[in-house]
Enzyme design. Structure first.
Site, PDB file in Angstrom:
ATOM      1  N   HIS A 104       1.242  -0.647   0.425  1.00  0.00           N
ATOM      2  CA  HIS A 104       0.277   0.734   0.185  1.00  0.00           C
ATOM      3  C   HIS A 104       1.005   1.715  -0.107  1.00  0.00           C
ATOM      4  O   HIS A 104       1.026   2.107  -1.038  1.00  0.00           O
ATOM      5  CB  HIS A 104      -0.537   0.299   1.477  1.00  0.00           C
ATOM      6  CG  HIS A 104      -2.058   1.463   1.422  1.00  0.00           C
ATOM      7  ND1 HIS A 104      -2.698   1.774   0.852  1.00  0.00           N
ATOM      8  CD2 HIS A 104      -1.281   2.506   2.408  1.00  0.00           C
ATOM      9  CE1 HIS A 104      -3.596   2.486   1.168  1.00  0.00           C
ATOM     10  NE2 HIS A 104      -2.665   3.022   2.309  1.00  0.00           N
ATOM     11  N   ASP A 162     -10.713   2.480   8.307  1.00  0.00           N
ATOM     12  CA  ASP A 162      -9.505   3.647   8.894  1.00  0.00           C
ATOM     13  C   ASP A 162     -10.494   4.537   7.402  1.00  0.00           C
ATOM     14  O   ASP A 162      -9.712   4.800   6.325  1.00  0.00           O
ATOM     15  CB  ASP A 162      -8.147   3.849   8.170  1.00  0.00           C
ATOM     16  CG  ASP A 162      -7.995   4.717   8.948  1.00  0.00           C
ATOM     17  OD1 ASP A 162      -8.842   5.265   9.319  1.00  0.00           O
ATOM     18  OD2 ASP A 162      -7.394   5.223   8.675  1.00  0.00           O
ATOM     19  N   THR A 176      -3.069   0.090   6.157  1.00  0.00           N
ATOM     20  CA  THR A 176      -3.693  -0.312   4.699  1.00  0.00           C
ATOM     21  C   THR A 176      -2.933  -2.036   4.241  1.00  0.00           C
ATOM     22  O   THR A 176      -2.165  -1.668   4.015  1.00  0.00           O
ATOM     23  CB  THR A 176      -3.607   0.008   4.014  1.00  0.00           C
ATOM     24  OG1 THR A 176      -4.743   1.458   4.198  1.00  0.00           O
ATOM     25  CG2 THR A 176      -4.715  -0.395   2.178  1.00  0.00           C
TER      26      THR A 176
HETATM   27 CA    CA Z   1      -5.157   4.684   7.578  1.00  0.00          CA
END
Ligand code: CA
Length: 434
Positions: free
Chosen positions: A129, A228, A355
């Site tokens: 990510h 999130d 992530t």
């Molecule tokens: Ca985050």
């Protein structure tokens, strides 16, 4: 975290629904959460078993419904509680007639946040990510030079962490497109998800006393799923030089059940760095960590649009990933690094992992990656397309551990729905109450 008879795959429960292979909550799992029924004023502590919740106080296992007391149990006491639960819920148990009255059907309960969340810190352990997003924000310099040395994180807001099922309002903020002369205040048009694992601190540490890597997991109660939610357009304009702020703090969603590290013991994997990468500094390294520092948790992202919901369509799985494959840093490294400067962690603090995108495109844990920054929409099974989330979209994370010769255990749902900007505060279930 030894593997013992509570993990025995042959163990069955007198709660029949727990023996269904599809259940997230067999007797080998036993995750903790807080629930209430009807208009009860106070939260009760429960353990999930099949389609039931066992009220721990009614079962005589805790003196009251204070979750922080459970979170702060020493590892030996926590394992003793797990053994008592396992023995009592096992087929043929002498507790069956007494504990039957302590069961509440899940269909009748509302779940709260699993505990009062003290502080919330979000990390950035997903290296795939970090690379993919870095490429979009800084094509020449995707991975900053500190990434492989420091577990990167920032302090988030505990005030807007929601429990699964709670809708949230699309955030507004300052947005400035690449060709705009000035920023403007507007609802985010690039509302995204972040597929993360939540880490709940069990026992804190006094200020000034770092937690050594060998003790780090004694301070972690367990893991949950964590989304999130992120406003990419607000983020792009505000993030330099101090990092995420209002692009993140409007809402995050956590699943209601904490799956304990004890339950996850059979699903550990070696922690390995790719060849040629720097080894962690000694304070972030240990033989135990190398042997079994990582958690083998399968992760999924499901998207259900408003049209799908209307048509009775359960939604599409738009990404699959794995915590162990995605994470460059382990849970114990996060605990140790967070406290190395003397920072105090408190019971009930929450970490987000960051992530957890895998190396393949279909393993991306955000729409930013799945749609190449909004340039290539994904097409859903009902023909709808998405770059970023639209009002009415509902995203559900799923997670489970599965290995040959082991009973599969799951995390339960982590779901949230986007409400239109300006639709006012959705009803909030007093979830932060102690
Ligand atoms: Ca985050």
């Amino acid at each position: 975290m030894p593997i013992d008879d509570t993990h025995d795959p042959a163990l069955a429960s007198w709660v029949d629904s727990a023996n269904d292979p599809a259940s997230d909550f067999p007797i080998q799992n036993l995750p903790f959460g807080r629930f209430r029924t009807g208009s009860e004023p106070a939260w009760r502590i429960g353990v999930a078993i099949g389609d039931q919740v066992l009220d721990l106080r009614a079962a005589g296992l805790v003196p009251d419904h204070d979750m922080s007391r459970v979170l702060q149990l020493a590892p030996a006491a926590r394992r003793e509680l797990r053994r008592a639960l396992s023995r009592g819920l096992a087929k043929g148990s002498a507790e069956q007639s007494r504990w039957r009255d302590a069961l509440v059907p899940m269909a009748r309960v509302r779940m709260g946040l699993p505990c009062r969340i003290g502080d919330y810190t979000d990390f950035y352990v997903g290296i795939h990510h970090a690379m993919a997003v870095g490429r979009q924000f800084r094509p020449d310099n995707p991975l900053l030079p500190n990434y492989k040395w420091v577990p990167i994180g920032y302090h988030g807001r505990a005030s807007t962490v929601n429990v699964s099922g709670q809708p949230f309002v699309r955030p507004s903020g300052q947005i400035k497109g690449p060709n705009d002369e000035r920023p403007r205040l507007a609802p985010s048009q690039r509302l995204d998800i972040e597929l993360e694992v939540g880490i709940f601190v069990g026992r804190g540490n006094p200020q000034g006393q770092p937690i050594a890597i060998g003790e780090a997991e004694d301070h972690v109660f367990g893991l949950a799923l964590f989304n999130d939610w992120s406003a990419r357009d607000i983020q792009a304009w505000e993030y330099q030089p101090l990092g995420p702020f209002l692009a993140k703090s409007f809402a995050s969603t956590v699943s209601p059940w904490i799956v304990t590290l004890d339950a996850l013991a059979p699903f550990r994997r070696p922690f390995v760095r790719p060849a040629g990468d720097p080894e962690p500094l000694p304070y972030l390294d240990s033989p135990q960590l190398r042997e079994r520092g990582a958690f083998d948790v399968q992760l999924e992202v499901w998207l259900q649009t408003a049209a799908m919901r209307k048509a009775g369509h359960a939604g599409d799985c738009i990404a699959r990933s794995n915590f162990a494959d995605a994470a460059y840093w382990t849970v114990s490294q996060l605990v140790t690094h967070h406290t190395v400067n003397g920072c105090a962690l408190g019971s009930g603090d929450l970490f987000g992992s960051g992530t957890l995108s895998g190396p393949q495109p279909q393993q991306a844990g955000s729409l930013l990656e799945l749609t190449d920054g909004g340039k290539r929409p994904i097409t859903l099974s009902n023909g709808e397309q998405r770059t970023f989330l639209l009002d009415g979209d509902s995203v559900r994370l799923a997670g489970y551990c599965q290995q040959a010769g082991r009973r599969r255990i799951g995390f339960g749902p982590c779901e949230g729905t986007v409400l239109a900007a300006g639709s006012g505060a959705p009803p909030r279930d007093d979830a932060q109450a102690a």
